[in-house]
Motif scaffolding. Structure first.
Motif, PDB file in Angstrom:
ATOM      1  N   GLN A   6       0.828  -1.209   0.000  1.00  0.00           N
ATOM      2  CA  GLN A   6       0.000   0.000   0.000  1.00  0.00           C
ATOM      3  C   GLN A   6       0.865   1.263   0.000  1.00  0.00           C
ATOM      4  OE1 GLN A   6      -3.094  -0.081  -0.601  1.00  0.00           O
ATOM      5  NE2 GLN A   6      -3.501  -2.268  -0.255  1.00  0.00           N
ATOM      6  N   HIS A  52       2.386   1.634  -3.460  1.00  0.00           N
ATOM      7  CA  HIS A  52       1.326   2.037  -4.387  1.00  0.00           C
ATOM      8  C   HIS A  52       0.988   3.529  -4.220  1.00  0.00           C
ATOM      9  CE1 HIS A  52      -2.504   2.173  -6.459  1.00  0.00           C
ATOM     10  NE2 HIS A  52      -3.112   2.512  -5.314  1.00  0.00           N
ATOM     11  N   GLN A  81       1.508   6.629  -6.985  1.00  0.00           N
ATOM     12  CA  GLN A  81       0.386   7.453  -7.442  1.00  0.00           C
ATOM     13  C   GLN A  81       0.677   8.948  -7.239  1.00  0.00           C
ATOM     14  OE1 GLN A  81      -2.667   6.581  -8.896  1.00  0.00           O
ATOM     15  NE2 GLN A  81      -1.678   4.596  -9.203  1.00  0.00           N
ATOM     16  N   MET A 138      -4.758  -0.382  -3.111  1.00  0.00           N
ATOM     17  CA  MET A 138      -4.319  -1.423  -4.047  1.00  0.00           C
ATOM     18  C   MET A 138      -4.940  -2.767  -3.652  1.00  0.00           C
ATOM     19  SD  MET A 138      -0.424  -2.591  -4.816  1.00  0.00           S
ATOM     20  CE  MET A 138      -0.043  -3.779  -6.089  1.00  0.00           C
ATOM     21  N   ARG A 139      -5.479  -3.457  -4.612  1.00  0.00           N
ATOM     22  CA  ARG A 139      -6.063  -4.768  -4.333  1.00  0.00           C
ATOM     23  C   ARG A 139      -4.928  -5.822  -4.204  1.00  0.00           C
ATOM     24  NH1 ARG A 139     -11.380  -5.425  -8.218  1.00  0.00           N
ATOM     25  NH2 ARG A 139     -12.534  -3.608  -7.390  1.00  0.00           N
ATOM     26  N   THR A 140      -4.943  -6.535  -3.108  1.00  0.00           N
ATOM     27  CA  THR A 140      -3.925  -7.563  -2.867  1.00  0.00           C
ATOM     28  C   THR A 140      -4.603  -8.846  -2.424  1.00  0.00           C
ATOM     29  OG1 THR A 140      -3.666  -6.961  -0.544  1.00  0.00           O
ATOM     30  CG2 THR A 140      -2.285  -5.771  -2.129  1.00  0.00           C
TER      31      THR A 140
END
Length: 512
Positions: free
Chosen positions: A478, A481, A485, A506-508
């Motif tokens: 995260q 990420h 960004q 963020m998808r994990t």
């Protein structure tokens, strides 16, 4: 608005002036005659204003402190002595000291400088003072502009041709500009004589000391009134081509409202309103604000002992605890109210609002107000337990999201530290972390603060490297990420730098 009269008593003022009748007068005599004319006018029309008299040459002297006794001013002006060379800078320092000691920095003041246009000689002359403006130390600065609002009027006992033959006019214009430019230079028109000097002082009186007469209307009732000090024209900055707005001579009361409802409104200026028919001697009062004035005039003090609406209005507002809304011009309003200086003294005052249809937002548009009797039900309730004010706006605004403003560095530092504290508690504080991150991102984009985005991105990368072994694996993903960004947003890429864009978690595979 108090006045300081600065009288030049240098040797150049003793230069003779030949009259048609053969009588020889000095320039000082002409100036004294003009000042006597001014004081007589003020004694008749501006009895409630304070005036001080100062004399200057190389030094300055306060001859008469601020007073309403114009006889004392005339006696002092008739017994002036002659001194040495002219030093206007010294006189201006004296004005600064006298006004600040008596009134402070908030009270506007008028300065009437009476001279023959002589700039002085050598060090201390006006010419030398203006040439050395930029070479001075902090404790020896030129006294202009004054720390208080000023209008300066320079009256030269000389004609324009005489002043333009030297650089006197140019230096006096520069002096006026340094004072703020809100004033005027008056010179003698034609040959130097008693009549031409009278005409010059007459121009000053018309420009700065002419009384403001008006008629106050309320339905079928009316009263001739005089307003002190004279209301100044007002410019509305929001207009493309602003035209000065002036208070019209017909003042119309459009309604009455309780003092509690109007609260403490922002006003441009305050003025005293007196019935013109009142004729009573003004006793010398102590110093104070210009608006602190004589006792309330009663009907028995009005000439002819005839009823006067202005006196009735004053007493009614005082007893009922209300104010009268008065229209000053097109879409321009003010209020009339009773101001008590002490238990025995009270005055009818007028305050001017900012021009516009709704100068007081909590009242709404003044033109939409109406009498209580026309309402379907009493907006104040049967027992005056409620109030229709403040008026609620038709569109309900949302204040859930506060606007981010960084006035001091400490505010910005607090926002960054809040993001870092939540970053160290990921993934538990995931929602709060991204909420604070997006708030800072939008503020930085709005201000064009690209460096902030890069700096916070580097801080998040550093936090990622400092994660302990016991940290949740999702925290590192995260943080990386979010840092990536922010860097994309700082590169002004159209997709990621859009103001409406939000950084989402963020998808994990670690999420439950």
């Amino acid at each position: 608005m108090p006045t300081v009269v600065l009288m030049d008593v240098s040797l150049s003022m003793t230069r003779p002036v030949s009259q048609d009748g053969g009588e020889e007068l000095q320039r000082k005599n002409l100036a004294v005659h003009g000042l006597n004319m001014l004081f007589e006018h003020m004694a008749s029309n501006y009895r409630l204003e304070f005036t001080a008299l100062m004399a200057f040459s190389s030094l300055w002297e306060l001859l008469v402190p601020f007073t309403r006794d114009y006889n004392a001013l005339q006696e002092a002006i008739s017994s002036l002595e002659d001194y040495d060379k002219t030093c206007i800078e010294s006189a201006l320092n004296g004005v600064n000291n006298v006004v600040q000691q008596e009134w402070g920095n908030g009270c506007p003041c008028q300065v009437v400088l009476v001279t023959d246009g002589s700039l002085g000689i050598g060090k201390g002359s006006l010419r030398h003072s203006l040439q050395t403006l930029k070479q001075r130390e902090e404790d020896k600065k030129f006294p202009l502009p004054f720390p208080f609002p000023t209008k300066m009027f320079i009256l030269c006992v000389a004609n324009a041709e005489e002043l333009q033959a030297t650089d006197a006019m140019e230096n006096l214009e520069e002096l006026l500009r340094l004072s703020g430019g809100d004033g005027q230079i008056f010179t003698v028109d034609g040959p130097l004589c008693m009549k031409s000097v009278q005409a010059m002082f007459g121009l000053l009186i018309d420009h700065a000391y002419s009384p403001f007469h008006a008629v106050l209307y309320c339905g079928n009732l009316s009263s001739d009134v005089q307003v002190f000090p004279r209301p100044e024209p007002v410019l509305v900055d929001e207009e493309v081509e602003p035209i000065p707005r002036t208070v019209r001579a017909d003042l119309e009361i459009v309604g009455f409202i309780e003092i509690a409802d109007i609260s403490s409104p922002p006003v441009i200026s305050r003025h005293l309103v007196l019935p013109i028919a009142v004729n009573k001697d003004v006793d010398e009062m102590g110093t104070g604000a210009t608006d602190e004035l004589e006792e309330e005039p009663s009907a028995s003090q009005v000439a002819g002992k005839s009823p006067n609406f202005c006196v009735l209005l004053h007493g009614s507002l005082k007893v009922e605890g209300m104010v009268a809304l008065v229209q000053l011009g097109p879409e321009w309003f003010g209020m009339l109210y009773s101001q008590a200086d002490s238990k025995k003294k009270s005055n009818l005052m007028m305050s001017l609002f900012e021009p516009g249809p709704d100068p007081l937002p909590w009242l709404g548009k003044i033109t939409h107000l109406g009498p209580v009797s026309e309402a379907a039900e009493n907006p104040y309730g049967e027992d005056d337990s409620k109030s229709p004010f403040p008026v609620q706006p038709p569109a309900k605004r949302s204040y859930a999201q506060n606007v981010t403003v960084w006035i001091k560095a400490s505010g910005l530092q607090t926002d960054v530290q809040k993001i870092l504290r939540n970053a160290r508690k990921l993934p538990d504080k995931m929602q709060t972390f991204y909420k604070e991150l997006n708030r800072l991102r939008k503020a930085a984009l709005a201000f064009g603060f690209w460096e902030l985005l890069k700096g916070v991105a580097e801080l998040l990368e550093r936090e990622c490297t400092l994660l302990p072994d016991s940290a949740h694996p999702d925290a590192a993903f995260q943080l990386s990420h979010a840092a990536r960004q922010l860097k994309l947003a700082s590169s002004t890429d159209s997709q990621y730098a859009a103001f409406e864009h939000n950084i989402v978690p963020m998808r994990t595979d670690f999420s439950s």
